[in-house]
Every structure is written in C-alpha cells, then in structure tokens.
Design an enzyme around this catalytic site. Structure first.
Site, PDB file in Angstrom:
ATOM      1  N   TYR A  53      44.015  47.929  34.740  1.00  0.00           N
ATOM      2  CA  TYR A  53      43.964  46.774  33.834  1.00  0.00           C
ATOM      3  C   TYR A  53      45.118  46.806  32.826  1.00  0.00           C
ATOM      4  O   TYR A  53      45.430  47.862  32.250  1.00  0.00           O
ATOM      5  CB  TYR A  53      42.615  46.701  33.094  1.00  0.00           C
ATOM      6  CG  TYR A  53      41.476  46.246  33.993  1.00  0.00           C
ATOM      7  CD1 TYR A  53      41.706  45.763  35.286  1.00  0.00           C
ATOM      8  CD2 TYR A  53      40.160  46.281  33.557  1.00  0.00           C
ATOM      9  CE1 TYR A  53      40.672  45.341  36.103  1.00  0.00           C
ATOM     10  CE2 TYR A  53      39.108  45.859  34.376  1.00  0.00           C
ATOM     11  CZ  TYR A  53      39.375  45.396  35.651  1.00  0.00           C
ATOM     12  OH  TYR A  53      38.343  44.977  36.458  1.00  0.00           O
ATOM     13  N   PRO A 211      32.134  35.857  35.795  1.00  0.00           N
ATOM     14  CA  PRO A 211      30.931  35.015  35.870  1.00  0.00           C
ATOM     15  C   PRO A 211      31.210  33.559  35.488  1.00  0.00           C
ATOM     16  O   PRO A 211      30.486  32.664  35.921  1.00  0.00           O
ATOM     17  CB  PRO A 211      29.955  35.670  34.879  1.00  0.00           C
ATOM     18  CG  PRO A 211      30.827  36.458  33.949  1.00  0.00           C
ATOM     19  CD  PRO A 211      31.994  36.923  34.774  1.00  0.00           C
ATOM     20  N   LEU A 212      32.274  33.339  34.682  1.00  0.00           N
ATOM     21  CA  LEU A 212      32.656  31.963  34.318  1.00  0.00           C
ATOM     22  C   LEU A 212      33.857  31.527  35.163  1.00  0.00           C
ATOM     23  O   LEU A 212      34.617  30.646  34.771  1.00  0.00           O
ATOM     24  CB  LEU A 212      33.001  31.884  32.819  1.00  0.00           C
ATOM     25  CG  LEU A 212      31.958  32.457  31.847  1.00  0.00           C
ATOM     26  CD1 LEU A 212      32.451  32.371  30.398  1.00  0.00           C
ATOM     27  CD2 LEU A 212      30.617  31.715  31.978  1.00  0.00           C
TER      28      LEU A 212
END
Ligand code: NAP
Length: 300
Positions: A53, A211-212
């Site tokens: 990341y 999730p969005l």
C-alpha cells in the site's frame, strides 16, 4: 460495536479500517495517531494493511504513528498482506510486477512489515491474491515458521475462489480464518460465482474490500452506478438513514455470511456514520431491489 469471533482468542470489530489510501491523506504522524484513536473510540479496533500500500509506504506511516503511543498495539488487531511484487523506488530490487508466494518471499515480506509497523507480531497475514505459480507446500511452510517464531498469529487469503481456498487449506496445518473479497452492491461477482457460498459452508466470515466500490457508487456516471444511486436513495428515504453509504453498508451487513466491511475513508465523520449503519435492517424487498438494480434486471 459488534465483534466477529474468528478463533478462540481472536475477534475483529465488525467494521475494519483500511489503510490503502493512508499516503494520500497527507497526515503528520500526530494526525494519523489522532485518527487511529478516534477510529478506536468508535469501536473499530481492526486495521487492514498490505506491504504494497502506498508503494510500500503505508505500513511505515501507520507504524510511525503507533510508535507515539505503543500501548495501543495490544488493543488493536493488525491485518497485513503479502504476495504481490511491485516495482517501486522503495524496492529497487523489484524488476517486474508479479506474484511471489514462496517461503523466502513471504518471510522477508513479514519481517519488513513488522519493522515498518513497529510491532512484534501480525494478528492475521493474508496472501493478497491467488498465485498461479504457487507452491502450496512452501506457502504452508512459511506459515508454520512465522507462527512458530511468534511473528504471525493467524493466516488467511484475499481474492481467492473456493477451489483456490480449499487447495491452500489442504496444505496448511493452520485454519485459513478469512477471505478478503471485493463485495459491494456494485460488484456482485463473489455473490454470484459461489465464493460467498463457500464462506457460508465453511463458517468463515469474509472481509469486504471497496464496499462503496472505491467511491464509484457516488461519482461514476455509468448506467449501473446511476441506477444504483437512485435505488439506494429510495431505500435511504424509507429507512430515514443519514446518507446512502449507510444503506450500502447495511446491504452487506444484513447478508448472513457475516461480512466485515473495510472502510476506506480517512474522514472520521464518514467512519462514525458507517458505524451507525449497524442498526439498519433491510427487508427482503429492499435487499432485492438493490440487488436487481445492480444486475439491471429482475431475478428469474
Ligand atoms: P471504499 O470505501 O469502497 O472507497 C473509499 C473511497 O470512497 C474513498 O476515496 C472515499 O473518499 C470515497 N467515499 C467514501 N464515502 C464517500 C461518500 N459518502 N461520498 C463520496 N465518496 C466517498 O473502500 P476502498 O478504499 O476502495 O477499500 C477499502 C479498503 O479495502 C482499503 O483501504 C484496503 O484496506 C482494502 N482493499 C483490499 C484489496 C484487496 O485486494 N484485498 C483491494 C482494495 C482495497 P474520502 O477519502 O474522501 O472519504
């Protein structure tokens, strides 16, 4: 905040905070520490990382903040991942983008993560993606060594289909305790192809990434996103919810597989609002309206 029991001595908060975008938030370490403390005050104690990341920077940024208050470490669960190799100025030895789930790579990756996160142990290590060149004996050997050395407590996977999960499990003495999957009303693949059935069958709660839909549910102008926005707004009004994202989270939380959504925002008001969606119960009409709006047609 609800918790999900994953092993006798390990539970995750129902919502997890994801640090993929931490580098974009341009925070000082004091600001990151303040965010971590606010997230924990909202009942979210589980944090999701990966070695890659921020091009191998996010674990360091989190670790620098944690070093300001090391007493927080034992009150949180840290998840990190390995297995993707990215060319990066922070890893000049990486020549090409590929996967590596060999024993040597996994152990080196975990040792780097421990140094970056400034911790002695990882609660859960995930293999980031299924590796078509995986030697599962080596992967399982790496798990054994890391567990024996006290460096990793539990293991899991991410983006694995049921056959890939079962194959790796058959080589490992340690139960794979979760599968981190892309799950949202926008992205139905894992609902439709049996991956969630496998999680249900084996009683293994999945973590939900994006999730969005990575924000596309709010911003994209493609037909599916536009359709979904209008259905989600209708359900939001029916439930008198504060915002549409709460309905998206509720759609995932209401699914019986005990999905644990990973919140990708660094804004505390959005994180608190997500936590409030735990009380929202959708009925069958509402759950299927959202599903069908994503599919673009009725169920048969
Ligand atoms: P996400 O929650 O689907 O998307 C977050 C994005 O949506 C942010 O850019 C956020 O913007 C925006 N957003 C949130 N609420 C919004 C709203 N009400 N209106 C408009 N925009 C909104 O989650 P994600 O960041 O894509 O993924 C979550 C976590 O999953 C990551 O941090 C990582 O830990 C994990 N992940 C795992 C994998 C894997 O392969 N295993 C892949 C991707 C991600 P703001 O920042 O402005 O709030």
């Amino acid at each position: 905040m609800d918790r999900i029991q994953l092993a006798e001595d390990l539970s995750f908060s129902r919502f997890i905070h994801g640090l993929w975008r931490l580098n974009d938030w341009n925070q000082s370490k004091e600001e990151t520490l303040a965010l971590i403390e606010e997230v924990m005050a909202a009942g979210i104690t589980t944090f999701d990382h990966a070695d890659i990341y921020g091009s191998y920077t996010c674990e360091d940024l989190f670790g620098d903040a944690l070093a300001l208050k090391p007493s927080l470490r034992d009150q949180m669960e840290i998840v990190t991942k390995c297995g993707i190799v990215l060319p990066s100025q922070n890893r000049p030895e990486h020549k090409t983008h590929h996967y590596n789930t060999s024993k040597k790579h996994i152990i080196t990756s975990v040792e780097n993560s421990l140094t970056s996160l400034k911790t002695d142990y990882i609660d859960v290590l995930l293999i980031h993606r299924p590796d078509p060149f995986m030697d599962p004996e080596q992967t399982a050997d790496a798990f054994s060594q890391l567990h024996k050395e006290g460096k990793v407590r539990y293991f899991g996977v991410s983006n694995f289909k049921d056959h890939q999960f079962s194959m790796l499990q058959s080589y490992s003495d340690f139960p794979l305790i979760t599968n981190q999957l892309e799950l949202s009303p926008y992205e139905l693949e894992n609902f439709e192809d049996g991956t969630l059935n496998h999680a249900l069958q084996n009683r293994i709660p999945p973590m939900a990434w994006s999730p969005l839909a990575g924000g596309r549910l709010f911003s994209s102008e493609d037909e599916k996103a536009v359709r979904l926005r209008s259905t989600l707004e209708k359900v939001r009004e029916e439930k008198n919810a504060a915002d549409v994202s709460q309905i998206i989270y509720a759609w995932l939380l209401n699914h019986p597989s005990r999905i644990m959504p990973i919140i990708g925002s660094g804004k505390i008001e959005r994180i608190r609002s997500a936590a409030d969606s735990l009380d929202i119960k959708l009925n069958h009409d509402q759950w299927f309206e959202i599903l069908q709006s994503s599919m673009g047609h009725d169920v048969p």
